[in-house]
Design a protein around this motif. Structure first.
Motif: not given
Length: 338
Positions: A205-223
């Motif tokens: 949760e703390i990381h999600l909040e920081r990501v939202e506050d900084s508007d940092t995009p994320i590339a995910v690779c589920p496979r």
């Protein structure tokens, strides 16, 4: 050029019967009109995270841990890359890029090993193809002279402050892996104020909040995350906070097929088909600074035409779900690139 059919138009990919008009590599009109075409026209894919250099080692390393496979400098992939000749590397990368192009990918964000020489080898591999590499060089600051940005392995591996500063001074983006094995390197990665993060499997949760506050995009690779045994990224939670793009990651472990990545993500994670299609098109384009990923006037004409009357797609009731969950390279009728 006019492309008739069912158009997945605009930012919501709303199916529209009509035609897309293209002039000089740009979409100039999306016209709603009756048409006899059964084609499905959607934005071409932007693969948001790849390691195409690993094409030399497809399906190597069975039974090895993630660190044994890819951790610098002694992971299996790094040893195999070191042993391969430049000609072998270029040929293997070119074959993977040809596969990507045939499957509707017209741009990709590559974390490329080998410093300046590694970047130049990739550019040679892509030179005669209609798939655009956005290359994040690694291993040395000097790579910024030839690369589009810098791609860091992760804050647990080294202090990348100098590379981050150099990228900023060069006016180029800086991306970094974070939260792939565990959560311990996420705050350190965010402290670098990156332009985007890769993986975030173990975001708390703390990381999600920081990501939202900084508007940092994320590339995910589920496979990739599943095959290396690190878990599955919390895609739905990430989408609530920021821009999330889809990548296929390491060619050593997964084919660079956006069709496979979309289907896997849609069926494994609690996200809708339009959200997944946006992750595979517009979101990656935004991270890369490309003017594509949406079918609307003024955008680059990077388009994928699917045969809606193929044996696989005939009878489809929901074109967006069909593209995301069902379509494959055999359904591709054409790939348009500027």
């Amino acid at each position: 050029m006019e492309l008739p059919g069912t158009i997945l138009a605009g930012e919501d990919y709303e199916p529209v019967e009509g035609r897309v008009v293209v002039e000089d590599g740009e979409i100039v009109e999306v016209e709603e009109t009756a048409t006899a075409s059964t084609d499905i026209i959607c934005p071409a894919f932007v693969n948001a995270h790849t390691h195409v250099g690993d094409s030399i080692a497809k399906e190597a390393g069975r039974g090895l841990s993630l660190d044994e496979l890819v951790a610098p400098p002694d992971g299996l992939k790094h040893r195999l890359l070191e042993e391969a000749s430049r000609e072998e590397l270029v040929e293997s990368m070119q074959r993977s890029l040809e596969f990507m192009e045939a499957g509707g990918t017209t741009a990709f964000l590559e974390f490329r090993e080998g410093g300046v020489a590694g970047v130049e080898a990739l550019l040679d591999a892509a030179g005669n193809l209609d798939v655009e590499p956005v290359v994040f060089g690694r291993e040395e600051v000097e790579v910024l002279d030839v690369a589009d940005g810098f791609g860091a392995s992760g804050a647990r591996d080294a202090d990348f402050s100098a590379e981050r500063k150099a990228a900023h001074e060069a006016g180029k983006p800086f991306g970094i892996h974070a939260g792939e094995r565990d959560a311990h390197d996420i705050n350190s990665a965010l402290d670098l104020e990156p332009d985007f993060l890769v993986h975030m499997v173990h975001a708390e949760e703390i990381h999600l909040e920081r990501v939202e506050d900084s508007d940092t995009p994320i590339a995910v690779c589920p496979r990739s995350n599943l095959v290396t045994g690190v878990g599955v990224p919390p895609v739905a939670d990430l989408l609530e906070r920021t821009t999330v793009a889809l990548g296929t990651d390491n060619v050593m472990l997964n084919s660079p097929s956006m069709f496979r990545e979309m289907e896997f993500t849609a069926k494994l994670c609690d996200v809708t088909a339009p959200e997944v299609l946006r992750m595979a098109t517009r979101a990656g384009a935004e991270i890369a600074g490309l003017n594509c990923g949406v079918i609307e006037p003024g955008r680059e004409a990077r388009l994928l035409v699917l045969d809606g009357d193929s044996d696989n797609l005939a009878g489809v009731r929901d074109p967006v779900r069909a593209v995301v969950r069902r379509a494959g390279v055999d359904d591709v009728a054409d790939v348009i690139s500027p």
